[in-house]
Design an enzyme around this catalytic site. Structure first.
Site, short mmCIF file in Angstrom:
data_model
loop_
_atom_site.label_atom_id
_atom_site.label_comp_id
_atom_site.label_asym_id
_atom_site.label_seq_id
_atom_site.Cartn_x
_atom_site.Cartn_y
_atom_site.Cartn_z
N HIS A 1 -4.80 3.93 7.20
CA HIS A 1 -5.24 4.97 6.53
C HIS A 1 -4.73 4.71 5.07
CE1 HIS A 1 -5.22 9.72 5.79
NE2 HIS A 1 -4.53 9.12 4.58
N GLU A 2 -3.61 4.27 4.99
CA GLU A 2 -3.04 3.91 3.55
C GLU A 2 -3.86 2.95 3.03
OE1 GLU A 2 -1.29 6.17 2.30
OE2 GLU A 2 -0.91 7.36 4.25
N GLN B 1 -2.78 7.70 -5.00
CA GLN B 1 -2.59 9.21 -4.67
C GLN B 1 -1.65 9.72 -5.79
OE1 GLN B 1 -1.62 8.72 -0.50
NE2 GLN B 1 -2.64 10.64 -0.39
N CYS C 1 -4.10 14.25 5.25
CA CYS C 1 -3.82 13.48 4.06
C CYS C 1 -3.22 14.36 2.78
CB CYS C 1 -5.12 12.83 3.54
SG CYS C 1 -4.90 11.89 1.97
N LEU C 2 -2.08 13.66 2.08
CA LEU C 2 -1.37 14.68 1.12
C LEU C 2 -2.54 14.84 0.01
CD1 LEU C 2 2.16 12.81 0.97
CD2 LEU C 2 1.41 15.00 2.04
N HIS D 1 -7.05 3.76 1.32
CA HIS D 1 -6.60 4.37 -0.02
C HIS D 1 -6.84 3.30 -0.97
CE1 HIS D 1 -5.78 8.69 0.55
NE2 HIS D 1 -4.96 8.35 1.43
N GLY E 1 3.06 9.21 5.04
CA GLY E 1 2.47 7.83 4.09
C GLY E 1 1.98 8.26 2.91
#
Ligand code: ZN
Length: 175
Positions: A136-137, A50, A94-95, A140, A45
């Site tokens: 989660h996304e 991000q 998380c990226l 963000h 995701g």
């Protein structure tokens, strides 16, 4: 085109993102770039902030089977419209916080409404990993990271390690 991913701590990861009012070709290009960036990472995701774009767009692909076809979903202006009382615990990463993981408790099932890249309003229920990922996304887009769901001690520890990691990255660039 692959885009650079921002690392925590970064003020752009703490911002409330603005709704998308027009689905333009530029927006579709952005969604393609986000998917390319996510698959290359690799991740399941990615949210627009991000990559430094403060718009309400997320992309996901939680297909787990190695030989399964890709199953990308692009969501514009996603909103959680219902959630289960039953919760689920997943070890999240998380990226933007590479190599750090923590258990996060979230509703097990959610129903999400969004606009797709063709401008069509969609609504669908998600469970398991997909449900965790979409929550989660969407977090963000509201300036929230998975570490905001965990204890303050662990959050501070991860943040300090990430500050060190970013200092080392910056130093490498200077060399
Ligand atoms: Zn994330």
């Amino acid at each position: 085109m692959k885009r650079p991913i921002l690392y925590h701590p970064d003020p752009r990861l703490k911002k409330l993102c603005v709704p998308v009012s027009d689905i333009t070709d530029e927006m579709r290009l952005l969604a393609d770039d986000m998917l390319e960036t996510m698959y290359a990472a690799p991740g399941i995701g990615l949210a627009a902030p991000q990559i430094g774009v403060l718009s309400r767009i997320i992309v996901m692909d939680c297909e787990k089977e190695e030989d399964a076809d890709p199953n990308p979903i692009v969501m514009i202006n996603p909103e959680i419209t219902a959630q289960s009382e039953e919760t689920n615990v997943y070890e999240e990463g998380c990226l933007s916080i590479p190599e750090h993981y923590a258990e996060v408790t979230r509703p097990k099932e959610v129903e999400v409404a969004w606009i797709d890249v063709n401008g069509v309003a969609r609504k669908q229920g998600f469970d398991g990993l997909w449900a965790t990922c979409v929550q989660h996304e969407i977090d963000h887009l509201n300036g929230k990271l998975f570490i905001d769901h965990i204890g303050v001690m662990k959050r501070q520890l991860i943040t300090r390690k990430m500050q060190k990691f970013k200092r080392e990255l910056a130093r490498k660039k200077d060399d």
